[in-house]
Design an enzyme around this catalytic site. Structure first.
Site, PDB file in Angstrom:
ATOM      1  N   GLY A 170       5.974  -4.879  13.391  1.00 55.37           N
ATOM      2  CA  GLY A 170       5.271  -5.048  14.642  1.00 55.37           C
ATOM      3  C   GLY A 170       3.771  -5.001  14.449  1.00 55.37           C
ATOM      4  O   GLY A 170       3.034  -5.813  15.001  1.00 55.37           O
ATOM      5  N   ALA A 171       3.312  -4.041  13.626  1.00 53.90           N
ATOM      6  CA  ALA A 171       1.884  -3.884  13.383  1.00 53.90           C
ATOM      7  C   ALA A 171       1.703  -2.866  12.273  1.00 53.90           C
ATOM      8  O   ALA A 171       2.651  -2.206  11.851  1.00 53.90           O
ATOM      9  CB  ALA A 171       1.151  -3.442  14.649  1.00 53.90           C
ATOM     10  N   MET A 172       0.453  -2.718  11.809  1.00 50.95           N
ATOM     11  CA  MET A 172       0.153  -1.805  10.711  1.00 50.95           C
ATOM     12  C   MET A 172      -1.168  -1.105  10.959  1.00 50.95           C
ATOM     13  O   MET A 172      -2.157  -1.732  11.337  1.00 50.95           O
ATOM     14  CB  MET A 172       0.107  -2.597   9.398  1.00 50.95           C
ATOM     15  CG  MET A 172      -0.207  -1.753   8.192  1.00 50.95           C
ATOM     16  SD  MET A 172       1.059  -0.485   7.928  1.00 50.95           S
ATOM     17  CE  MET A 172       0.071   0.785   7.140  1.00 50.95           C
ATOM     18  N   GLU A 218       5.474   8.755  11.524  1.00 43.34           N
ATOM     19  CA  GLU A 218       6.049   7.807  12.470  1.00 43.34           C
ATOM     20  C   GLU A 218       6.689   8.490  13.686  1.00 43.34           C
ATOM     21  O   GLU A 218       6.450   8.101  14.817  1.00 43.34           O
ATOM     22  CB  GLU A 218       7.061   6.903  11.768  1.00 43.34           C
ATOM     23  CG  GLU A 218       6.453   5.983  10.720  1.00 43.34           C
ATOM     24  CD  GLU A 218       5.397   5.046  11.269  1.00 43.34           C
ATOM     25  OE1 GLU A 218       5.257   4.928  12.512  1.00 43.34           O
ATOM     26  OE2 GLU A 218       4.684   4.429  10.466  1.00 43.34           O
ATOM     27  N   HIS A 274       0.159   3.010  19.584  1.00 40.04           N
ATOM     28  CA  HIS A 274       0.828   3.608  18.421  1.00 40.04           C
ATOM     29  C   HIS A 274      -0.042   3.468  17.171  1.00 40.04           C
ATOM     30  O   HIS A 274      -0.279   4.445  16.453  1.00 40.04           O
ATOM     31  CB  HIS A 274       2.177   2.936  18.212  1.00 40.04           C
ATOM     32  CG  HIS A 274       2.950   3.463  17.046  1.00 40.04           C
ATOM     33  ND1 HIS A 274       3.900   4.456  17.173  1.00 40.04           N
ATOM     34  CD2 HIS A 274       2.925   3.148  15.733  1.00 40.04           C
ATOM     35  CE1 HIS A 274       4.415   4.725  15.993  1.00 40.04           C
ATOM     36  NE2 HIS A 274       3.840   3.938  15.094  1.00 40.04           N
ATOM     37  N   GLU A 275      -0.507   2.254  16.906  1.00 40.91           N
ATOM     38  CA  GLU A 275      -1.277   2.046  15.682  1.00 40.91           C
ATOM     39  C   GLU A 275      -2.625   2.747  15.748  1.00 40.91           C
ATOM     40  O   GLU A 275      -3.102   3.284  14.738  1.00 40.91           O
ATOM     41  CB  GLU A 275      -1.463   0.549  15.420  1.00 40.91           C
ATOM     42  CG  GLU A 275      -0.174  -0.256  15.363  1.00 40.91           C
ATOM     43  CD  GLU A 275       0.880   0.305  14.415  1.00 40.91           C
ATOM     44  OE1 GLU A 275       0.506   0.954  13.412  1.00 40.91           O
ATOM     45  OE2 GLU A 275       2.077   0.102  14.673  1.00 40.91           O
ATOM     46  N   ASN A 294      -3.587   0.232   9.201  1.00 44.21           N
ATOM     47  CA  ASN A 294      -4.637   0.316   8.185  1.00 44.21           C
ATOM     48  C   ASN A 294      -5.920   0.909   8.763  1.00 44.21           C
ATOM     49  O   ASN A 294      -6.346   0.544   9.860  1.00 44.21           O
ATOM     50  CB  ASN A 294      -4.945  -1.071   7.635  1.00 44.21           C
ATOM     51  CG  ASN A 294      -3.702  -1.891   7.393  1.00 44.21           C
ATOM     52  OD1 ASN A 294      -2.879  -1.572   6.557  1.00 44.21           O
ATOM     53  ND2 ASN A 294      -3.560  -2.959   8.159  1.00 44.21           N
ATOM     54  N   GLU A 320       2.039  -1.356   3.375  1.00 46.85           N
ATOM     55  CA  GLU A 320       3.062  -0.324   3.536  1.00 46.85           C
ATOM     56  C   GLU A 320       4.441  -0.971   3.436  1.00 46.85           C
ATOM     57  O   GLU A 320       4.682  -2.006   4.065  1.00 46.85           O
ATOM     58  CB  GLU A 320       2.929   0.379   4.884  1.00 46.85           C
ATOM     59  CG  GLU A 320       3.865   1.565   5.009  1.00 46.85           C
ATOM     60  CD  GLU A 320       3.693   2.361   6.305  1.00 46.85           C
ATOM     61  OE1 GLU A 320       4.420   3.359   6.477  1.00 46.85           O
ATOM     62  OE2 GLU A 320       2.852   1.989   7.140  1.00 46.85           O
ATOM     63  N   HIS A 363      -2.226   6.433  15.011  1.00 48.03           N
ATOM     64  CA  HIS A 363      -2.046   6.704  13.578  1.00 48.03           C
ATOM     65  C   HIS A 363      -3.361   7.079  12.892  1.00 48.03           C
ATOM     66  O   HIS A 363      -3.339   7.650  11.798  1.00 48.03           O
ATOM     67  CB  HIS A 363      -1.469   5.472  12.881  1.00 48.03           C
ATOM     68  CG  HIS A 363       0.024   5.461  12.771  1.00 48.03           C
ATOM     69  ND1 HIS A 363       0.750   6.550  12.323  1.00 48.03           N
ATOM     70  CD2 HIS A 363       0.935   4.476  12.991  1.00 48.03           C
ATOM     71  CE1 HIS A 363       2.036   6.239  12.301  1.00 48.03           C
ATOM     72  NE2 HIS A 363       2.177   4.996  12.706  1.00 48.03           N
TER      73      HIS A 363
END
Length: 877
Positions: free
Chosen positions: A268-270, A327, A304-305, A272, A127, A308
């Site tokens: 911070g993070a993703m 987001e 948060h991740e 996927n 991303e 998602h």
């Protein structure tokens, strides 16, 4: 094809893709310098696209090996290709298979986008536009595909192989020393959610049973030797999954959920799908290496991740203009999770502090943009506080307007209707309009209009009639591209407080004006509310819980604010009253006026009577408004040095006045119990550190002695770092000794040394520039690691207002030079560092001129990346 200057992308120009890719089968042979990617795509023409259009695929620095269509290898004259793109000219069949072979060098990928190496391990970040650095593709979020990924590697190089989805097969390749793993993700997803990991990692795993009884293996994978520091992240993941089931009815949908921590990561993070990749800052924690704030950060980012999975993955964005759809909504969800896990009032205060410091500053400068921007050149530059934090505030306002029950119905409808699609803001709001029966057309302006609205309040009490007439007005300042603004829909939660502290009843001449929860909706330029049946003059408590992201200007005097500070039943407004009183003290000190002691008296009473009831809240109360808060209140011709000096003078005066209270508090809050990162103990440590900080301001000698003792005796990082943060502001042998001791103890722990770098970068002293130059040569510092850069240069630029904004311009030059040196290596991090200049236009003339000169020097440099060029250009518009 991409050019040196990225073209302007406009929301109004969106059109559906001409082709769709239904399935993606990847066969990736990992190699440190020559990874081969074999990609099979099933392609079909999109009925909504253009007939006879060519197939245009995006690439970025790719080496093309071959192209095959329907089993026939194409010759070079049958396609157009360069490292930045691949075109198959039309006409093309309605559907066909396409195989593309590329080669990439993970070790040379310093941009940390696409496939790269971190700590000897392979990982990805796709991303927003990183997948095109792995293979040529329709790299846009509205192309949803089902992925199957076969990974192959030397077992000695990468014994663990992970990708999205569920594990289908794994095994050794006889006689080669290599092995493979096949992963399949049944859920269609855009390319930006693709991920793979290969390497030597330690694993901490457990079984999670979903609400419907399905068993899911959840696991956290970390670099070798760090497994014990992954326990809290795994616990936070478990709690996040259960909370999402309970609060939003969202159950996890794969057999495994993997979190991988890497040491080199731009963000911070993703999120996927099924394979979240994290900056190890937001995974690794132990009492000796992580502060309470680190633990809270891990909890928030893990949540948060994970959240998602539904708000971002199962439902993604149609295009990058809809970024806030995933987001902002997910930030709202993680804020609610953390509020439920900890203290809701304290979490709300912390979130508003972040909003005001980051997003309000962004909204008032040249980088201002709507929550849904209309144009962009480089999408990486729109992962902003406006999209995230203000986007979350919009969702919060929506819930306030329609009520929790209708909001939950709207979320359920959104999940049911938009699952498996690439959605828009209109899709999202449409679900809530249908669930609530309300027209949300006017409310939608929050997504389209930039700037922070200013709400002005004034009141008139008529003792004879027993009425109080409250007049509210709103106006939003002009921003780039939007010189005039329409009135917004602003939910204002309010109450009335009597001089004795009692809550006064709310009755109005129009019962529909203010609802039973005290909600008034200001949706026009001006409005008046008349409250009746009052036997005393009320003090209005407005914007309770910070019910809208606006600036409030009221005519309340100091006596009114003391009433709210001591008696308001709304914790946020109680805290806000104290902040406003402190701000007035600092502004008065800047004018050379005598400091009013009313706030000190009220604060002393609070420390004696209320502080220990909720230590976490008390710690927020003790923290004075930041220099950035004061600058925002002043608004223009800002002199950061004058603000710093005035704030320090007030802090010293309060510290001296409250010394008996602070001494008693600091001693009483010491504990011999084993460290626990729970809410109660976190609050106690926060208040102890806050008391020490204010105490040291009032008496440097006593403060240094207490801080040294706390530093030496601490059995946890929160109190050790809290003491060091006090000592670095007191020049002398105690500071030097503590810094040396800290570095010696944690010399082999980069994440902890980041704290050491950051504290020194924030010292508001003349010699800090030289100190930073020296620290940049420290063996533990690396310009190749985003965390190190943010710790040293980012902390300096974002938190050290006096030295970054030096009158001689040397602070600006330091950051400009760093941006230029970093740009070729990692444009994303360089561009983010350059946003430190976002408030340059509101500085006083001398500093303004120096900052502009530094920006223009960056902008005039040849060969800038699109990322940095975009920020420099917009900052100067």
């Amino acid at each position: 094809m991409r050019t040196d200057t990225a073209p302007v992308v406009r929301l109004e120009d969106y059109r559906p893709t001409d082709f769709l890719i239904d399935t993606v089968v990847l066969d990736i042979a990992l190699d440190a310098t020559a990874t081969r990617v074999h990609a099979d795509f099933s392609v079909r023409r999109n009925p909504a696209g253009r007939a006879d259009a060519p197939l245009v695929l995006q690439g970025d620095e790719l080496v093309l090996l071959s192209v095959t269509r329907d089993g026939v290898r194409l010759t070079a004259d049958q396609y157009q290709a360069d490292p930045q793109g691949l075109i198959l000219p039309g006409p093309l069949p309605e559907s066909f298979s396409l195989t593309i072979e590329t080669m990439v060098n993970p070790s040379a990928n310093t941009k940390l986008m696409g496939l790269y190496r971190s700590g000897g391990n392979y990982c990805t970040q796709c991303e927003a536009e990183g997948f095109r650095r792995i293979t040529y593709f329709l790299d846009r979020p509205d192309v949803l595909s089902v992925y199957t990924t076969r990974l192959e590697a030397a077992r000695a190089d990468a014994p663990l192989l992970l990708a999205n989805g569920n594990l289908v097969e794994r095994g050794d390749i006889p006689g080669t020393g290599r092995h493979y793993a096949v992963w399949h993700d049944p859920h269609p997803k855009p390319a930006y959610l693709f991920a793979l990991v290969g390497g030597t990692l330690d694993t901490l795993a457990e079984e999670f049973v979903t609400a419907s009884g399905r068993k899911v293996e959840i696991a956290v994978h970390v670099e070798a030797g760090k497994r014990e520091r992954a326990a809290y992240a795994l616990d936070a993941l478990r709690r996040s999954m259960r909370w999402d089931e309970t609060t939003f009815g969202r159950e996890y949908d794969l057999d495994v959920f993997n979190v991988v921590a890497v040491s080199d990561f731009n963000m911070g993070a993703m999120e996927n799908k099924g394979l979240n990749i994290f900056n190890d800052k937001y995974v690794l924690a132990s009492s000796d290496t992580a502060t309470d704030a680190d633990y809270a950060g891990i909890e928030t980012v893990i949540a948060h991740e994970y959240f998602h999975n539904w708000t971002g993955n199962r439902i993604t964005c149609r295009d990058w203009f809809q970024l806030c759809l995933k987001e902002g909504l997910t930030v709202f969800r993680d804020q609610e999770f953390s509020a439920d896990e900890r203290s809701r009032p304290v979490k709300r205060i912390a979130d508003v502090r972040t909003l005001r410091t980051q997003q309000f500053a962004e909204d008032s400068g040249p980088l201002s943009h709507p929550v849904r921007p209309r144009t962009y050149r480089e999408i990486n530059n729109f992962y902003t506080a406006t999209v995230y934090e203000k986007g979350a505030e919009i969702v919060r306002m929506l819930r306030s307007l329609i009520g929790p029950a209708a909001f939950r119905r709207g979320m359920d409808l959104y999940f049911a209707r938009c699952d498996g699609t690439a959605a828009t803001i209109e899709d999202f709001l449409g679900c809530f309009a249908e669930a609530s029966g309300r027209d949300l057309g006017h409310f939608a302006q929050w997504y389209e209009q930039a700037g922070t609205p200013v709400v002005t309040a004034s009141g008139q009490y008529d003792a004879a009639a027993g009425t109080y007439r409250l007049t509210l007005s709103q106006a939003t300042p002009p921003t780039p591209g939007q010189p005039t603004k329409a009135p917004m829909v602003i939910p204002i939660v309010l109450g009335l407080v009597g001089a004795s502290g009692d809550a006064l009843p709310i009755a109005t001449t129009n019962e529909a004006t203010v609802d039973a929860d005290g909600l008034f909706v200001l949706d026009s330029a001006n409005a008046t509310i008349t409250f009746t049946g009052l036997t005393e003059r009320p003090v209005p408590s407005l914007l309770r819980g910070f019910s809208a992201p606006v600036r409030l200007e009221s005519e309340l005097d100091d006596d009114d604010l003391v009433v709210l500070f001591r008696h308001d039943s709304d914790p946020f407004n109680q805290w806000q009253a104290g902040q406003t009183l402190a701000t007035r003290l600092i502004l008065a000190a800047m004018r050379g006026e005598t400091v009013n002691t009313r706030f000190g008296e009220a604060l002393g009473h609070f420390l004696d009577s209320d502080a220990r009831n909720d230590p976490a809240f008390a710690a927020q109360v003790l923290a004075l408004p930041s220099e950035a808060d004061i600058a925002r209140d002043i608004g223009r011709d800002i002199n950061p040095t004058a603000i710093h000096n005035a704030r320090l003078a007030v802090k010293r005066a309060l510290g001296a006045e409250l010394a008996p209270h602070l001494n008693a508090l600091h001693g009483a809050l010491q504990s011999s119990e084993a460290y626990r990162p729970d809410a109660a103990n976190t609050g106690r440590r926060a208040l102890r550190n806050a008391a020490l900080d204010l105490l040291a301001a009032g008496d440097a000698t006593e403060g240094a002695a207490r801080a040294t003792a706390q530093f030496d005796e601490a059995d946890n990082m929160t109190e050790r770092l809290g003491a060091l943060a006090v000592l670095v502001l007191i020049p002398g042998a105690a500071r030097d000794h503590a810094l040396a001791t800290f570095a010696a103890r944690y010399g082999d722990n980069p994440l902890v040394l980041d704290k050491w770098f950051a504290l020194q970068a924030g010292i508001p002293e003349e010699g800090t520039l030289d100190r930073i130059t020296e620290l940049a040569r420290h063996p533990a510092f690396s310009m190749g690691n985003p965390n190190r850069i943010r710790a040293l240069f980012g902390s300096f630029a974002m938190t050290n207002a006096t030295q970054f904004n030096r009158e001689d311009g040397r602070g600006y030059d330091l950051i400009a030079d760093t941006v230029l040196a970093l740009d070729a290596r990692n444009p994303q991090v360089a561009a983010r560092l350059l946003t430190a200049f976002r408030t340059w236009r509101v500085l006083e003339p001398i500093r303004r001129g120096k900052a502009e000169a530094a920006l223009r020097r960056v902008a005039a440099t040849q060969g800038l990346s699109p990322d940095v060029s975009d920020i420099a250009g917009r900052s100067l518009e």
